[in-house]
Design an enzyme around this catalytic site. Structure first.
Site, PDB file in Angstrom:
ATOM      1  N   ARG A 121     -34.581  15.017  38.553  1.00  0.00           N
ATOM      2  CA  ARG A 121     -35.351  15.771  39.554  1.00  0.00           C
ATOM      3  C   ARG A 121     -36.833  15.507  39.362  1.00  0.00           C
ATOM      4  O   ARG A 121     -37.287  15.161  38.282  1.00  0.00           O
ATOM      5  CB  ARG A 121     -35.067  17.278  39.436  1.00  0.00           C
ATOM      6  CG  ARG A 121     -33.677  17.651  39.907  1.00  0.00           C
ATOM      7  CD  ARG A 121     -33.457  19.156  39.823  1.00  0.00           C
ATOM      8  NE  ARG A 121     -34.467  19.883  40.568  1.00  0.00           N
ATOM      9  CZ  ARG A 121     -35.287  20.779  40.037  1.00  0.00           C
ATOM     10  NH1 ARG A 121     -35.227  21.085  38.766  1.00  0.00           N
ATOM     11  NH2 ARG A 121     -36.167  21.386  40.793  1.00  0.00           N
ATOM     12  N   LYS A 186     -30.885  21.201  27.317  1.00  0.00           N
ATOM     13  CA  LYS A 186     -30.253  20.689  28.543  1.00  0.00           C
ATOM     14  C   LYS A 186     -28.911  20.014  28.246  1.00  0.00           C
ATOM     15  O   LYS A 186     -28.840  19.042  27.495  1.00  0.00           O
ATOM     16  CB  LYS A 186     -31.210  19.686  29.187  1.00  0.00           C
ATOM     17  CG  LYS A 186     -30.768  19.196  30.528  1.00  0.00           C
ATOM     18  CD  LYS A 186     -31.646  19.698  31.616  1.00  0.00           C
ATOM     19  CE  LYS A 186     -31.473  18.846  32.852  1.00  0.00           C
ATOM     20  NZ  LYS A 186     -32.601  18.920  33.736  1.00  0.00           N
ATOM     21  N   ARG A 318     -40.716  26.944  34.024  1.00  0.00           N
ATOM     22  CA  ARG A 318     -40.501  26.823  32.577  1.00  0.00           C
ATOM     23  C   ARG A 318     -40.494  28.213  31.966  1.00  0.00           C
ATOM     24  O   ARG A 318     -41.329  29.055  32.322  1.00  0.00           O
ATOM     25  CB  ARG A 318     -41.644  25.987  31.978  1.00  0.00           C
ATOM     26  CG  ARG A 318     -41.422  25.596  30.534  1.00  0.00           C
ATOM     27  CD  ARG A 318     -42.263  24.385  30.170  1.00  0.00           C
ATOM     28  NE  ARG A 318     -43.689  24.683  30.182  1.00  0.00           N
ATOM     29  CZ  ARG A 318     -44.347  25.270  29.186  1.00  0.00           C
ATOM     30  NH1 ARG A 318     -43.693  25.666  28.103  1.00  0.00           N
ATOM     31  NH2 ARG A 318     -45.633  25.492  29.264  1.00  0.00           N
TER      32      ARG A 318
HETATM   33  C1  BTN Z   1     -32.216  16.472  36.450  1.00  0.00           C
HETATM   34  O1  BTN Z   1     -33.367  16.023  36.392  1.00  0.00           O
HETATM   35  O2  BTN Z   1     -31.885  17.459  35.799  1.00  0.00           O
HETATM   36  C2  BTN Z   1     -31.187  15.809  37.324  1.00  0.00           C
HETATM   37  C3  BTN Z   1     -30.447  14.716  36.614  1.00  0.00           C
HETATM   38  C4  BTN Z   1     -29.368  14.057  37.456  1.00  0.00           C
HETATM   39  C5  BTN Z   1     -28.763  12.859  36.774  1.00  0.00           C
HETATM   40  C6  BTN Z   1     -27.587  12.303  37.531  1.00  0.00           C
HETATM   41  S1  BTN Z   1     -26.733  11.076  36.596  1.00  0.00           S
HETATM   42  C7  BTN Z   1     -25.785  10.647  38.009  1.00  0.00           C
HETATM   43  C8  BTN Z   1     -26.727  10.681  39.183  1.00  0.00           C
HETATM   44  N1  BTN Z   1     -27.404   9.419  39.339  1.00  0.00           N
HETATM   45  C9  BTN Z   1     -28.715   9.508  39.103  1.00  0.00           C
HETATM   46  O3  BTN Z   1     -29.515   8.566  39.140  1.00  0.00           O
HETATM   47  N2  BTN Z   1     -29.038  10.794  38.826  1.00  0.00           N
HETATM   48  C10 BTN Z   1     -27.878  11.649  38.871  1.00  0.00           C
END
Ligand code: BTN
Length: 321
Positions: A121, A186, A318
């Site tokens: 994100r 996380k 946060r």
């Molecule tokens: C975050 O920042 O918390 C979101 C992370 C999301 C990761 C997943 S892995 C599968 C899919 N492909 C990506 O490039 N991102 C999501």
């Protein structure tokens, strides 16, 4: 690369295999085995070679197996799944489905052993080492516009939390809008990307990154936990199948009823309510107390005595204590 893939399947168990035996099983020369072995470190895996004994992976891995994922899906999902593709290495499973969105049917899923440009994100990178975690994206078409997607991110967080609980994890909390945490670190992240119209029809790619067994020393830019330490299974095929099952049902329910009761489930797992938080807004920071979410999944924060609602396009949050 196909030979490297086949070789990895043989080496996955972490035991020694002689060059001769590997060549024989794969039907290739020892020189070709040697060449394929040279490519394994490019995937971030370490090979230990000992004269007279052969070659082994320093850390054994479990490879994803499309048939095993399909076999572990719930029957309704197995019937309705439009497609399941499995990549050895890809930039990003989300990027891949977004690129092909014009041609995909609703309910098409994509898994990868690793991502070279995993997307998080707010433009962040998602660390995606080979064969260690689960990287899953699911494509879905909605008969209404993107304006109707309020609360979807939160509903998906509930689906992922339920899947991890089905797999044995305990103590999984959600942090607005859709981070999954264990012990304040996380465990999984969700990236929802949207295409199409605001009012007409739209599609989403819902991407899930679940830390299943993160290798030591992986370059992750935030405190992380993995499913193993949360008490869940380390079987990545099971994780992929359970996640797909829960997410598929949630998208179907959301299409018919919106987030509804799923927001109640989200509230039950919310780790922020009542805590001091810092909001990062486009024009600076503001501190307040988290006061839960409203009926469309916006974050409620009490700032200087007033409760204000924030949507996730505009803010990240946060915890301060
Ligand atoms: C975050 O920042 O918390 C979101 C992370 C999301 C990761 C997943 S892995 C599968 C899919 N492909 C990506 O490039 N991102 C999501």
């Amino acid at each position: 690369m196909a030979q490297t893939e086949a070789l990895l399947a043989l080496l996955a168990d972490g035991r020694f295999h002689s060059g001769e035996q590997l060549g024989c099983t794969l039907g290739i020369s020892r020189a070709a085995v040697w060449k394929a072995l040279q490519r394994i470190p490019e995937l971030g895996l370490e090979v230990h070679s000992v004269r007279g004994r052969g070659h082994r992976l320093v850390r054994p891995i479990q490879l994803l197996d499309r048939e095993r994922v399909l076999a572990a899906l719930d029957a309704t999902v197995a019937r309705r799944l439009a497609g399941l593709e499995l990549h050895h290495s890809i930039d990003s499973t989300n990027a891949e489905l977004m690129r092909r969105s014009a041609d995909l049917s609703s309910g098409h899923a994509c898994l990868a052993e690793r991502q070279t440009a995993g997307r998080g994100r707010r433009g962040r990178h998602w660390t995606s080492p080979f064969g260690a975690n689960v990287y899953l994206s699911l494509f879905w078409r909605f008969p209404f516009g993107a304006a109707g997607l309020g609360g979807l991110s939160l509903a998906l967080a509930v689906a992922a939390a339920e899947a991890l609980e089905d797999l044995g994890a305990r103590g999984v909390g959600v942090k607005w809008p859709n981070d999954l945490l264990f012990d304040g670190r996380k465990l999984a992240g969700i990236l929802v990307e949207v295409g199409g119209d605001a009012e007409g029809q739209c599609h989403v790619v819902a991407g899930f990154g679940v830390n299943v067994g993160m290798p030591p020393g992986a370059p992750v830019d935030q405190p992380w936990a993995d499913l193993r330490e949360a008490g869940g299974t380390a079987d990545r095929n099971q994780v992929a199948a359970m996640l797909l099952t829960r997410v598929f049902h949630t998208l179907g329910r959301f299409e018919l009823d919106g987030p509804g009761t799923m927001l109640q489930e989200w509230r039950r797992r919310d780790i922020l309510t009542g805590r001091p938080i810092r909001l990062h807004l486009p024009h600076g920071e503001r501190d307040g107390i988290a006061r839960g979410i409203d009926g469309s999944g916006q974050l409620l924060a009490e700032i200087e005595g007033d409760v204000e609602a924030f949507s996730y396009g505009e803010v990240s949050v946060r915890q301060l204590d």
